[in-house]
Design an enzyme around this catalytic site. Structure first.
Site, PDB file in Angstrom:
ATOM      1  N   ASP A 173       0.844  -1.186   0.000  1.00  0.00           N
ATOM      2  CA  ASP A 173       0.000   0.000   0.000  1.00  0.00           C
ATOM      3  C   ASP A 173       0.885   1.243   0.000  1.00  0.00           C
ATOM      4  OD1 ASP A 173      -2.944   0.989   0.571  1.00  0.00           O
ATOM      5  OD2 ASP A 173      -1.626   2.181   1.835  1.00  0.00           O
ATOM      6  N   ILE A 174       0.610   2.170  -0.910  1.00  0.00           N
ATOM      7  CA  ILE A 174       1.383   3.417  -0.972  1.00  0.00           C
ATOM      8  C   ILE A 174       0.982   4.300   0.210  1.00  0.00           C
ATOM      9  CG2 ILE A 174       1.935   5.454  -2.340  1.00  0.00           C
ATOM     10  CD1 ILE A 174       1.213   3.871  -4.837  1.00  0.00           C
ATOM     11  N   ASN A 181      -2.451  12.712  -3.663  1.00  0.00           N
ATOM     12  CA  ASN A 181      -3.394  13.112  -4.712  1.00  0.00           C
ATOM     13  C   ASN A 181      -3.995  14.478  -4.425  1.00  0.00           C
ATOM     14  OD1 ASN A 181      -3.391  11.232  -6.768  1.00  0.00           O
ATOM     15  ND2 ASN A 181      -4.906   9.896  -5.811  1.00  0.00           N
ATOM     16  N   HIS A 186      -4.417  14.404  -9.386  1.00  0.00           N
ATOM     17  CA  HIS A 186      -4.585  13.010  -9.797  1.00  0.00           C
ATOM     18  C   HIS A 186      -3.679  12.630 -10.971  1.00  0.00           C
ATOM     19  CE1 HIS A 186      -7.930  11.857  -7.156  1.00  0.00           C
ATOM     20  NE2 HIS A 186      -8.326  13.125  -7.282  1.00  0.00           N
ATOM     21  N   ASP A 190      -1.427   9.425 -10.756  1.00  0.00           N
ATOM     22  CA  ASP A 190      -1.379   8.331 -11.736  1.00  0.00           C
ATOM     23  C   ASP A 190       0.059   7.996 -12.119  1.00  0.00           C
ATOM     24  OD1 ASP A 190      -4.107   8.196 -11.690  1.00  0.00           O
ATOM     25  OD2 ASP A 190      -4.422   9.165 -13.638  1.00  0.00           O
ATOM     26  N   GLU A 217      -4.612   2.329  -4.446  1.00  0.00           N
ATOM     27  CA  GLU A 217      -3.153   2.427  -4.329  1.00  0.00           C
ATOM     28  C   GLU A 217      -2.531   1.145  -3.782  1.00  0.00           C
ATOM     29  OE1 GLU A 217      -4.755   4.246  -0.440  1.00  0.00           O
ATOM     30  OE2 GLU A 217      -5.397   3.962  -2.521  1.00  0.00           O
TER      31      GLU A 217
END
Length: 309
Positions: A173-174, A181, A186, A190, A217
């Site tokens: 998980d980031i 974001n 966004h 991305d 994420e």
């Protein structure tokens, strides 16, 4: 237009027919040959050709029986079959089509017609394969999507149970991605997802390793035939490589750059059965613990599911 050199299996008990087709098709395709039905089934199962040209009359079992065997096998049921025969009865052709054959050729061969119909069939196979491939790919990152992971994870669990082998799950998980974001936008978010996905793929580079976007994420790595130490070592390697990307993240409260947290668990090789759902739950708990410990860390645990009677 043929995109790559495809493989065709020619099954005929007369060597001259195999030679004719090899001469006509060999400059465009890889040609395999079998002169009996049993040999055809074996070669098809091992080589998985793009197309099978199958004679109806064979010395051991009929072409129809070969077709039934191939269509009942998970490995080969998708391979298109074109019957080749000297018979001219409509009933015979109907039987083949009802068994799942894609087309019919008659002997003696009209080679221009044979080439055209084979070309059309191979192009259809390749286009179908490409559409299937795209259906398994996450459109943003280019790694496998959740649907693909679910299918291959189920297959890996069956393999592990059947052969008493281990599989490892790494959930990634980031850290503070929502905050990233919100601050950077966004589009930048991305870009981070793409960079993280590429980095994970570069680390999990064994032929059977699977990297997939698990959702948002989150990413997941599936390792087949992996020990708990191998899973933990890979997780730490991925964590370090993501940190080394040095993607600025001023909204992170733990680091000046983008980081990830990882939960790792490995199934047992003792016993023939374990709970696939529980294995994922344990990896998820490890990920939660990694976040609770301050993020940018790896938490791994040996997984020893209860034996089933």
């Amino acid at each position: 237009m043929i995109e790559k050199r495809a493989t065709i299996l020619v099954v005929d008990d007369e060597r001259i027919n195999i030679q004719i087709l090899n001469n006509a098709l060999g400059d465009q395709y890889n040609i395999l040959a079998a002169m009996t039905g049993e040999r055809a089934i074996k070669v098809a199962s091992e080589s998985l050709p793009c197309l099978i040209l199958l004679d109806i009359v064979l010395p051991d079992i009929s072409g129809h029986d070969v077709c039934r065997a191939l269509k009942s096998n998970e490995l080969t049921q998708h391979i298109p079959i074109i019957f080749i025969t000297a018979q001219s009865g409509a009933d015979d052709e109907l039987i083949g089509l009802e068994l799942g054959a894609s087309d019919y050729f008659r002997k003696p061969f009209v080679l221009p017609l044979v080439k055209a119909r084979i070309r059309n069939q191979i192009e259809l196979v390749q286009k179908t394969a490409e559409l299937e491939r795209l259906a398994w790919i996450d459109g943003l990152t280019g790694v496998s999507n959740r649907r693909r992971f679910d299918q291959l994870y189920f297959d890996a669990c069956k393999y592990a149970k059947r052969n008493k082998r281990r599989i490892s799950i790494l959930l990634l998980d980031i850290d503070f991605f929502k905050q990233y974001n919100d601050h950077y936008g966004h589009v930048k978010g991305d870009e981070v997802l793409k960079k993280v996905a590429r980095t994970i793929e570069q680390c999990a580079s064994r032929p059977l390793d699977l990297v997939a976007r698990y959702g948002g994420e989150e990413f997941v790595i599936l390792l087949t035939d992996s020990s708990e130490s191998e899973g933990a070592m890979l997780a730490e390697k991925v964590r370090e490589k993501i940190e080394e990307l040095a993607i600025p993240h001023i909204k992170s409260t733990i680091h000046k750059a983008v980081t990830i947290s990882i939960g790792v668990t490995t199934s047992s090789d003792k016993g023939s059965a374990f709970d696939c759902r529980k294995l994922l739950e344990v990896a998820d708990r490890c990920l939660y613990e990694a976040k609770s410990m301050g993020r940018n860390t790896v938490v791994s645990t040996d997984f020893r599911p209860e034996m089933t009677e």
